[in-house]
Design a protein around this motif. Structure first.
Motif, PDB file in Angstrom:
ATOM      1  N   SER A  17       0.827  -1.207   0.000  1.00 27.01           N
ATOM      2  CA  SER A  17       0.000   0.000   0.000  1.00 27.01           C
ATOM      3  C   SER A  17       0.862   1.257   0.000  1.00 27.01           C
ATOM      4  O   SER A  17       0.512   2.245  -0.654  1.00 27.01           O
ATOM      5  N   ALA A  18       1.982   1.256   0.705  1.00 26.64           N
ATOM      6  CA  ALA A  18       2.886   2.408   0.673  1.00 26.64           C
ATOM      7  C   ALA A  18       3.472   2.591  -0.725  1.00 26.64           C
ATOM      8  O   ALA A  18       3.623   3.725  -1.210  1.00 26.64           O
ATOM      9  N   PHE A  19       3.783   1.506  -1.388  1.00 23.69           N
ATOM     10  CA  PHE A  19       4.310   1.576  -2.746  1.00 23.69           C
ATOM     11  C   PHE A  19       3.268   2.166  -3.700  1.00 23.69           C
ATOM     12  O   PHE A  19       3.602   2.968  -4.578  1.00 23.69           O
ATOM     13  N   LEU A  20       2.003   1.793  -3.510  1.00 22.84           N
ATOM     14  CA  LEU A  20       0.938   2.367  -4.341  1.00 22.84           C
ATOM     15  C   LEU A  20       0.814   3.874  -4.134  1.00 22.84           C
ATOM     16  O   LEU A  20       0.591   4.622  -5.088  1.00 22.84           O
ATOM     17  N   VAL A  21       0.988   4.319  -2.897  1.00 20.94           N
ATOM     18  CA  VAL A  21       0.934   5.763  -2.620  1.00 20.94           C
ATOM     19  C   VAL A  21       2.100   6.475  -3.302  1.00 20.94           C
ATOM     20  O   VAL A  21       1.929   7.551  -3.886  1.00 20.94           O
ATOM     21  N   LEU A  22       3.275   5.895  -3.253  1.00 13.26           N
ATOM     22  CA  LEU A  22       4.425   6.513  -3.920  1.00 13.26           C
ATOM     23  C   LEU A  22       4.252   6.538  -5.436  1.00 13.26           C
ATOM     24  O   LEU A  22       4.625   7.513  -6.086  1.00 13.26           O
ATOM     25  N   LEU A  23       3.672   5.499  -5.999  1.00 11.23           N
ATOM     26  CA  LEU A  23       3.385   5.516  -7.431  1.00 11.23           C
ATOM     27  C   LEU A  23       2.400   6.623  -7.785  1.00 11.23           C
ATOM     28  O   LEU A  23       2.553   7.305  -8.798  1.00 11.23           O
ATOM     29  N   TYR A  24       1.412   6.816  -6.932  1.00 10.96           N
ATOM     30  CA  TYR A  24       0.453   7.897  -7.164  1.00 10.96           C
ATOM     31  C   TYR A  24       1.136   9.258  -7.052  1.00 10.96           C
ATOM     32  O   TYR A  24       0.850  10.164  -7.837  1.00 10.96           O
ATOM     33  N   ALA A  25       2.050   9.403  -6.103  1.00 10.73           N
ATOM     34  CA  ALA A  25       2.778  10.665  -5.965  1.00 10.73           C
ATOM     35  C   ALA A  25       3.626  10.934  -7.202  1.00 10.73           C
ATOM     36  O   ALA A  25       3.691  12.070  -7.690  1.00 10.73           O
ATOM     37  N   ILE A  26       4.263   9.915  -7.738  1.00 13.06           N
ATOM     38  CA  ILE A  26       5.056  10.087  -8.963  1.00 13.06           C
ATOM     39  C   ILE A  26       4.143  10.456 -10.118  1.00 13.06           C
ATOM     40  O   ILE A  26       4.475  11.324 -10.933  1.00 13.06           O
ATOM     41  N   TYR A  27       2.976   9.855 -10.192  1.00 14.94           N
ATOM     42  CA  TYR A  27       2.017  10.177 -11.244  1.00 14.94           C
ATOM     43  C   TYR A  27       1.556  11.633 -11.140  1.00 14.94           C
ATOM     44  O   TYR A  27       1.430  12.331 -12.152  1.00 14.94           O
ATOM     45  N   GLU A  28       1.304  12.101  -9.926  1.00 12.66           N
ATOM     46  CA  GLU A  28       0.795  13.461  -9.737  1.00 12.66           C
ATOM     47  C   GLU A  28       1.851  14.526 -10.034  1.00 12.66           C
ATOM     48  O   GLU A  28       1.546  15.540 -10.650  1.00 12.66           O
ATOM     49  N   ILE A  29       3.077  14.319  -9.569  1.00 11.85           N
ATOM     50  CA  ILE A  29       4.086  15.367  -9.739  1.00 11.85           C
ATOM     51  C   ILE A  29       5.053  15.070 -10.879  1.00 11.85           C
ATOM     52  O   ILE A  29       5.924  15.879 -11.153  1.00 11.85           O
ATOM     53  N   LEU A  30       4.885  13.933 -11.509  1.00 13.52           N
ATOM     54  CA  LEU A  30       5.783  13.466 -12.565  1.00 13.52           C
ATOM     55  C   LEU A  30       7.191  13.305 -12.010  1.00 13.52           C
ATOM     56  O   LEU A  30       7.447  13.551 -10.836  1.00 13.52           O
ATOM     57  N   LEU A  31       8.094  12.874 -12.819  1.00 15.40           N
ATOM     58  CA  LEU A  31       9.467  12.717 -12.346  1.00 15.40           C
ATOM     59  C   LEU A  31      10.129  14.079 -12.267  1.00 15.40           C
ATOM     60  O   LEU A  31       9.953  14.923 -13.156  1.00 15.40           O
ATOM     61  N   PRO A  32      10.906  14.315 -11.210  1.00 17.34           N
ATOM     62  CA  PRO A  32      11.580  15.608 -11.084  1.00 17.34           C
ATOM     63  C   PRO A  32      12.550  15.846 -12.244  1.00 17.34           C
ATOM     64  O   PRO A  32      13.215  14.917 -12.721  1.00 17.34           O
ATOM     65  N   PRO A  33      12.648  17.095 -12.708  1.00 21.95           N
ATOM     66  CA  PRO A  33      13.467  17.385 -13.888  1.00 21.95           C
ATOM     67  C   PRO A  33      14.970  17.411 -13.641  1.00 21.95           C
ATOM     68  O   PRO A  33      15.751  17.202 -14.558  1.00 21.95           O
ATOM     69  N   ASP A  34      15.396  17.658 -12.416  1.00 19.76           N
ATOM     70  CA  ASP A  34      16.837  17.730 -12.168  1.00 19.76           C
ATOM     71  C   ASP A  34      17.209  16.831 -10.990  1.00 19.76           C
ATOM     72  O   ASP A  34      16.366  16.294 -10.286  1.00 19.76           O
ATOM     73  N   PHE A  35      18.527  16.706 -10.788  1.00 18.85           N
ATOM     74  CA  PHE A  35      19.023  15.780  -9.781  1.00 18.85           C
ATOM     75  C   PHE A  35      18.647  16.220  -8.366  1.00 18.85           C
ATOM     76  O   PHE A  35      18.316  15.382  -7.528  1.00 18.85           O
ATOM     77  N   ASP A  36      18.698  17.513  -8.073  1.00 22.73           N
ATOM     78  CA  ASP A  36      18.354  17.990  -6.733  1.00 22.73           C
ATOM     79  C   ASP A  36      16.897  17.678  -6.388  1.00 22.73           C
ATOM     80  O   ASP A  36      16.585  17.267  -5.275  1.00 22.73           O
ATOM     81  N   SER A  37      16.016  17.880  -7.346  1.00 24.79           N
ATOM     82  CA  SER A  37      14.608  17.569  -7.105  1.00 24.79           C
ATOM     83  C   SER A  37      14.399  16.068  -6.951  1.00 24.79           C
ATOM     84  O   SER A  37      13.579  15.628  -6.136  1.00 24.79           O
ATOM     85  N   LEU A  38      15.141  15.286  -7.720  1.00 21.55           N
ATOM     86  CA  LEU A  38      15.049  13.829  -7.607  1.00 21.55           C
ATOM     87  C   LEU A  38      15.550  13.368  -6.237  1.00 21.55           C
ATOM     88  O   LEU A  38      14.944  12.489  -5.608  1.00 21.55           O
ATOM     89  N   ALA A  39      16.654  13.971  -5.767  1.00 18.48           N
ATOM     90  CA  ALA A  39      17.167  13.635  -4.440  1.00 18.48           C
ATOM     91  C   ALA A  39      16.167  14.032  -3.362  1.00 18.48           C
ATOM     92  O   ALA A  39      15.964  13.302  -2.384  1.00 18.48           O
ATOM     93  N   GLY A  40      15.527  15.172  -3.531  1.00 17.82           N
ATOM     94  CA  GLY A  40      14.501  15.598  -2.574  1.00 17.82           C
ATOM     95  C   GLY A  40      13.324  14.654  -2.555  1.00 17.82           C
ATOM     96  O   GLY A  40      12.783  14.332  -1.489  1.00 17.82           O
TER      97      GLY A  40
END
Length: 127
Positions: A17-40
């Motif tokens: 269920s936690a993995f499903l929430v993280l997938l939804y978060a990735i869907y909502e905000i898309l993948l971060p465009p730069d490395f700092d945002s990805l690290a965040g």
């Protein structure tokens, strides 16, 4: 009275269920465009998983395991009773906090975890 393989079922249901929430978060905000945002986002994901895991385990200890035991002892243990328990939990959260959004969020995660728990607790091992 068989309680199934509840020990591994709890961990699997919480992580799924936690993995499903993280997938939804990735869907909502898309993948971060730069490395700092990805690290965040990675730090957010680790913090979220640890806090979610902690609260879920506390919930399973205080509510989930006693309800699972009652369902196994006094009923056939069908999915209906696990879904009904999640709905009652949602109503209890609404009565305590009085906010429908909070009750809906907690209730939805409780429902997902309960259904996944039931599935993994009584899933036949593959040979």
């Amino acid at each position: 009275m068989s309680l199934g393989r509840w020990d591994t079922a709890v961990f699997k249901s919480v992580f799924m269920s936690a993995f499903l929430v993280l997938l939804y978060a990735i869907y909502e905000i898309l993948l971060p465009p730069d490395f700092d945002s990805l690290a965040g986002f990675g730090m957010f994901a680790m913090l979220f998983i640890s806090v979610y895991f902690l609260f879920s385990l506390i919930g399973w200890l205080l509510i989930g395991f006693p309800v699972h035991w009652l369902i196994c002892k006094y009923s056939s243990g069908s999915y209906f009773f696990y879904i009904a328990a999640a709905v009652l939990f949602t109503a209890l959260i609404y009565l305590v906090f009085g906010v429908i959004e909070v009750a809906a969020i907690y209730g939805f995660f409780a429902l997902i975890q309960a259904v996944l728990f039931k599935y993994y607790a009584y899933k036949q091992p593959q040979t």
